[in-house]
Design an enzyme around this catalytic site. Structure first.
Site, mmCIF file in Angstrom:
data_model
loop_
_atom_site.group_PDB
_atom_site.id
_atom_site.type_symbol
_atom_site.label_atom_id
_atom_site.label_comp_id
_atom_site.label_asym_id
_atom_site.label_seq_id
_atom_site.Cartn_x
_atom_site.Cartn_y
_atom_site.Cartn_z
ATOM 1 N N HIS A 6 0.837 -1.210 0.000
ATOM 2 C CA HIS A 6 0.000 0.000 0.000
ATOM 3 C C HIS A 6 0.867 1.254 0.000
ATOM 4 C CE1 HIS A 6 -3.704 2.190 1.999
ATOM 5 N NE2 HIS A 6 -3.289 2.791 0.915
ATOM 6 N N HIS A 8 1.235 5.085 -2.190
ATOM 7 C CA HIS A 8 0.702 5.993 -3.208
ATOM 8 C C HIS A 8 1.790 6.988 -3.607
ATOM 9 C CE1 HIS A 8 -3.335 4.537 -2.326
ATOM 10 N NE2 HIS A 8 -3.233 4.885 -1.077
ATOM 11 N N ARG A 71 -1.862 8.763 -6.030
ATOM 12 C CA ARG A 71 -2.287 9.308 -4.729
ATOM 13 C C ARG A 71 -3.800 9.151 -4.565
ATOM 14 N NH1 ARG A 71 -0.248 15.160 -2.510
ATOM 15 N NH2 ARG A 71 -0.971 14.854 -0.372
ATOM 16 N N SER A 73 -6.012 10.403 -2.375
ATOM 17 C CA SER A 73 -6.857 11.577 -2.149
ATOM 18 C C SER A 73 -6.980 12.440 -3.405
ATOM 19 C CB SER A 73 -6.310 12.417 -0.992
ATOM 20 O OG SER A 73 -5.035 12.932 -1.323
ATOM 21 N N HIS A 178 -10.508 1.452 -1.768
ATOM 22 C CA HIS A 178 -9.915 2.686 -1.225
ATOM 23 C C HIS A 178 -10.671 3.897 -1.742
ATOM 24 C CE1 HIS A 178 -7.011 5.430 0.377
ATOM 25 N NE2 HIS A 178 -6.095 4.525 0.587
ATOM 26 N N TYR A 194 -11.831 7.531 5.151
ATOM 27 C CA TYR A 194 -11.073 6.318 4.810
ATOM 28 C C TYR A 194 -11.482 5.143 5.699
ATOM 29 C CZ TYR A 194 -7.595 8.683 1.748
ATOM 30 O OH TYR A 194 -6.955 9.353 0.729
ATOM 31 N N HIS A 223 -5.903 0.275 5.714
ATOM 32 C CA HIS A 223 -5.967 0.877 7.052
ATOM 33 C C HIS A 223 -6.414 -0.169 8.065
ATOM 34 C CE1 HIS A 223 -7.346 3.684 3.812
ATOM 35 N NE2 HIS A 223 -6.143 4.137 4.078
ATOM 36 N N GLU A 284 1.493 2.619 3.799
ATOM 37 C CA GLU A 284 0.915 3.830 3.181
ATOM 38 C C GLU A 284 1.778 5.057 3.442
ATOM 39 O OE1 GLU A 284 -3.244 4.783 4.024
ATOM 40 O OE2 GLU A 284 -3.437 5.792 2.108
ATOM 41 N N ARG A 290 2.511 11.676 8.835
ATOM 42 C CA ARG A 290 3.931 11.702 8.471
ATOM 43 C C ARG A 290 4.847 11.990 9.637
ATOM 44 N NH1 ARG A 290 3.637 14.425 2.401
ATOM 45 N NH2 ARG A 290 1.759 13.288 1.799
#
Lengths: 342, 342
Positions: A6, A8, A71, A73, A178, A194, A223, A284, A290
């Site tokens: 996973h 992106h 990505r 989103s 997703h 999500y 997730h 992810e 982050r």
């Protein structure tokens, strides 16, 4: 070998976002829409965006290969219509392909689909075919709510989705279920939408009989499965109330969970209640979270530490989570690795 | 003493459902609407519905007192308008009041509100006042999505909800944030919509600054907080990304979680990651999951067994989960107990 299923392309060069902004600005005047060929990103720019980010972190954390998709989103299937989503998906997928060609031992693609609310899912098949046959992609991201938080599409068990499932089965590719950005102010994208979508997708499958129609169809719930493992007793009990078979038999030949759960107790629970054969390593990164966890001094999304840290897995089971399960759930990934002698 | 803060009158006599059916049937011809006084349920019928159900199970499982509110899935605020919800809430609340009068040591009421999509929340205040002042109710159920799965109301941090919050603060009553039936086919009511709403409500509070405006406002998130404790690292990390204070300070003076999580690993996680002062005992029996878990031989919703079974709590901490926290979060409950000499 450690496969992260996973990832992106969250760090794509800014030119991609600028192209999208132009596309969105032109929605009311389609003559002004940018052409895919207007997007100019050099291999050096791709390298820079990857080497200082995903690849650096993979080396730091010791993962070998990432299943890499556009990505999430940014998919934003609610914007415009199919004519909007089609070129947008095409250029996003192409960038992931180029990354996979630049770093064939580190990245392999999974496709974004050109979904659009209310549009038949068969429209996604040409892009899917191109991604698998021309780009060597091994999976797709399937958005169960292309409306972006308004949930106007039918459940995943509905025949609306069947053309896509038929193609997935034919190509032997799994789907990560997703969603994308929420445009409903009730739902924060990564903090609510999500996770809600993960739970929702699982429960849709629980109430339905989809896997009777498609016994080899495979869904990966990201997730860590949303709320599902934490409420595993509730779901087992609901299946009982609904006179469904045990979840092992009813869903767990077809549904898998990733390990994008950003603290040790969460991974401990996941690996305790979900059979090991259904858990696939993922992080992810570089994604929603982050930062560095002040409680551990490490990045929240450095999920390998939690897999190493849990007492619930033997070394053999860790191998399944890191590699074995991914090879089984993504047969084309396994084939690609074997072709590389791995 | 063991206080269950989450019980609904799911076993009300059939006459209640029949009244509601008549009300719904009359929506297009309001002249035919039943009057609240048309509902006839005797004390004996109430006793029978309670003694063989909730009270029998409370005795069996050893809980002493239930905070008792109308059946959540029956609230169905999406049906009709305020004129529909008002008498429906009134008769549902009255039944809970009558149960609490019949069994004053075992039940105390929490109110259903006459919410309706798009209607100002101040309209709920008269019923709330009546429930607190005339019926001795100690809490309310607040539906963050009166549309029933379409999520058309603003987030809980919006001023739309403030008239209700002002009243809650004045009366010192907490709200359990609890949705009702989903009329969106994407969401199974108890398997998706309930859990999604729990996660959504928490994240709305995380992104906002509601508790700066209402420092004493209290929300109880049911079903163990939806996906939140399982993803506690994610939420801590998201708070960091959003430059919010630590969750302890930002939310945990105002947000509490119940223990309606139907297996031991879930309760273990909840009690590990959420501070004990924020966890309140509850079972939501007789509710969504009524069966016996074949893995344990006990009812899934017999949550006391998990609280007893977890290694994470000392005896002092169990007292907080069972009683101490409920007295603090529901000051009117504490006062009512003290008036009974408990």
């Amino acid at each position: 070998m450690i496969i992260d299923v996973h990832g992106h392309y969250t760090t794509a060069p800014a030119a991609l976002g600028a192209w999208r902004d132009l596309q969105i600005a032109s929605l009311k005047d389609p003559g002004k829409a940018p052409k895919p060929s207007d997007l100019k990103i050099s291999d050096d720019e791709l390298r820079e965006s990857i080497e200082n980010n995903q690849l650096a972190k993979m080396r730091e954390r010791g993962s070998d290969l990432t299943v890499f998709s556009p990505r999430a989103s940014f998919m934003a299937h609610h914007i415009g219509n199919f004519e909007t989503s089609a070129p947008w998906a095409a250029i996003c997928n192409e960038l992931c392909f180029r990354v996979s060609r630049l770093y064939p031992r580190h990245f392999i693609g999974a496709a974004m689909l050109p979904q659009s609310p209310g549009v038949g899912t068969a429209t996604c098949i040409p892009e899917l075919d191109r991604c698998v046959h021309d780009f060597g992609f091994v999976g797709i991201n399937l958005n169960p709510d292309p409306s972006g938080g308004h949930w106007t599409s039918p459940p995943l068990t509905d025949r609306y989705w069947y053309p896509l499932y038929e193609k997935m089965v034919e190509l032997e590719i799994p789907a990560m279920v997703h969603v994308s950005t929420s445009c409903n102010p009730c739902f924060h994208t990564t903090g609510a939408h999500y996770l809600n979508a993960d739970t929702t997708a699982f429960m849709q499958c629980l109430t339905g009989e989809l896997f009777k129609d498609f016994p080899t169809l495979k869904f990966l719930i990201p997730h860590g499965g949303g709320a599902v493992p934490y409420h595993w007793g509730r779901f087992r009990g609901l299946a009982q109330e609904l006179k469904k078979p045990l979840l092992d038999e009813h869903l767990l030949n077809n549904i898998f969970f990733d390990t994008c759960v950003y603290h040790q107790p969460g991974i401990d629970l996941l690996t305790k209640v979900i059979p090991v054969k259904n858990v696939l390593f993922a992080s992810e990164m570089i994604g929603a979270v982050r930062g560095v966890d002040p409680q551990t001094g490490h990045h929240y999304d450095d999920t390998r530490r939690y897999i190493e840290g849990t007492a619930n897995l033997t070394e053999e089971e860790r191998f399944l989570v890191y590699e074995g399960n991914a090879r089984r759930v993504f047969p084309r990934l396994d084939a690609a690795l074997k072709a590389q002698g791995r």
